[in-house]
Design an enzyme around this catalytic site. Structure first.
Site, PDB file in Angstrom:
ATOM      1  N   LYS A  59       0.737  -1.084   0.060  1.00  0.00           N
ATOM      2  CA  LYS A  59       0.032   0.097   0.132  1.00  0.00           C
ATOM      3  C   LYS A  59       0.850   1.223   0.087  1.00  0.00           C
ATOM      4  O   LYS A  59       0.636   2.311  -0.474  1.00  0.00           O
ATOM      5  CB  LYS A  59      -0.854  -0.056   1.222  1.00  0.00           C
ATOM      6  CG  LYS A  59      -2.138  -1.080   1.047  1.00  0.00           C
ATOM      7  CD  LYS A  59      -2.915  -1.109   2.411  1.00  0.00           C
ATOM      8  CE  LYS A  59      -4.041  -2.096   2.302  1.00  0.00           C
ATOM      9  NZ  LYS A  59      -4.725  -2.261   3.590  1.00  0.00           N
ATOM     10  N   SER A  76      -1.266   0.184   6.714  1.00  0.00           N
ATOM     11  CA  SER A  76      -1.770  -0.808   7.638  1.00  0.00           C
ATOM     12  C   SER A  76      -2.558  -1.898   6.867  1.00  0.00           C
ATOM     13  O   SER A  76      -3.283  -1.397   5.912  1.00  0.00           O
ATOM     14  CB  SER A  76      -2.576  -0.265   8.791  1.00  0.00           C
ATOM     15  OG  SER A  76      -2.657  -1.242   9.775  1.00  0.00           O
ATOM     16  N   ASP A  77      -2.693  -3.190   7.565  1.00  0.00           N
ATOM     17  CA  ASP A  77      -3.458  -4.004   6.933  1.00  0.00           C
ATOM     18  C   ASP A  77      -3.914  -4.942   8.072  1.00  0.00           C
ATOM     19  O   ASP A  77      -2.913  -5.179   8.986  1.00  0.00           O
ATOM     20  CB  ASP A  77      -2.642  -4.678   5.745  1.00  0.00           C
ATOM     21  CG  ASP A  77      -3.871  -5.702   4.914  1.00  0.00           C
ATOM     22  OD1 ASP A  77      -4.485  -5.033   4.200  1.00  0.00           O
ATOM     23  OD2 ASP A  77      -3.622  -6.979   5.162  1.00  0.00           O
ATOM     24  N   THR A  78      -5.141  -5.514   8.060  1.00  0.00           N
ATOM     25  CA  THR A  78      -5.487  -6.471   8.904  1.00  0.00           C
ATOM     26  C   THR A  78      -6.178  -7.669   8.169  1.00  0.00           C
ATOM     27  O   THR A  78      -6.973  -7.639   7.370  1.00  0.00           O
ATOM     28  CB  THR A  78      -6.603  -5.822   9.856  1.00  0.00           C
ATOM     29  OG1 THR A  78      -6.031  -4.739  10.320  1.00  0.00           O
ATOM     30  CG2 THR A  78      -6.990  -6.707  10.867  1.00  0.00           C
ATOM     31  N   SER A 113      -0.547  -5.246  10.372  1.00  0.00           N
ATOM     32  CA  SER A 113       0.673  -4.538  10.496  1.00  0.00           C
ATOM     33  C   SER A 113       0.512  -3.242  10.379  1.00  0.00           C
ATOM     34  O   SER A 113      -0.611  -2.584   9.570  1.00  0.00           O
ATOM     35  CB  SER A 113       1.121  -5.492   9.194  1.00  0.00           C
ATOM     36  OG  SER A 113       1.560  -6.567   9.375  1.00  0.00           O
TER      37      SER A 113
END
EC number: 3.6.1.9
Length: 194
Positions: A59, A76-78, A113
């Site tokens: 991203k 961020s990523d989930t 993250s």
């Protein structure tokens, strides 16, 4: 302290998530939003935090080339990790129902993250929280999907919404991580850039 640091830098949040925006607002961190469209696809061999680290960096990639010396880019990523499978965002009601049915009565991991990128460096770390759901009835799952439309949430649920109130029996780890941003880890990484 972090306040003097924030007067020297401009924070760019590369996310349209209202939850991540709210966290930064609550942390009293001024920011602007700038996003780029990317295909959130990752190599098949990645697991758990490797997936979210990869996507958080992915991203950042289209935006980092334009960063100025005084800018910090936050991505961020989930994901939800359950039965050795990564659950992302459901594409429709049927997929949301399937995800929640599979999570019902079991434990799973929520992994987020956070990635901080400047012109000179990039820091990325993941945080894992263990979550347990009670046995959910089909009626409860359908009610939640119909009323909350959880299509922008990994695993098809928001812990801060109705399903979290009635369905989650325990969590071990960061609550904010499950909402979508591990704020303690984010703050720790931000201080490392000072």
């Amino acid at each position: 302290m972090i306040d003097s640091f924030l007067t020297s830098y401009k924070i760019i949040l590369a996310s349209n998530s209202p939850r991540r925006k709210q966290f930064l607002t609550d942390l009293k961190i001024p920011f602007e939003v700038k996003t780029a469209n990317i295909d959130e696809v990752y190599p098949d061999h990645l697991v758990k935090g490797e997936i979210t680290d990869y996507l958080a960096k992915l991203k950042a990639a289209p935006l980092e080339k334009d960063l100025k010396d005084n800018q910090i880019l936050i991505t961020s990523d989930t994901i939800v990790w359950h039965n050795d499978t990564a659950l992302g965002k459901p594409v429709n009601e049927a997929e949301a129902f399937s995800m929640l049915s599979n999570l019902s009565g079991t434990n799973h991991q929520v992994i987020s993250s956070v990635c901080l990128t400047t012109k000179k460096q990039q820091l990325v770390e993941s945080v894992t929280t263990e979550v347990t759901f009670k046995d959910l009835t089909p009626e409860e799952i359908n009610y939640y999907i119909a009323n909350y439309q959880p299509f922008d949430k990994a695993g098809a649920y928001g812990i801060q919404e109705w399903i979290g109130y009635i369905g989650i029996t325990s969590i071990a780890g960061s609550y904010n991580n499950v909402v979508g941003l591990p704020t303690a880890k984010f703050y720790e990484l931000l201080k490392k850039l000072v």
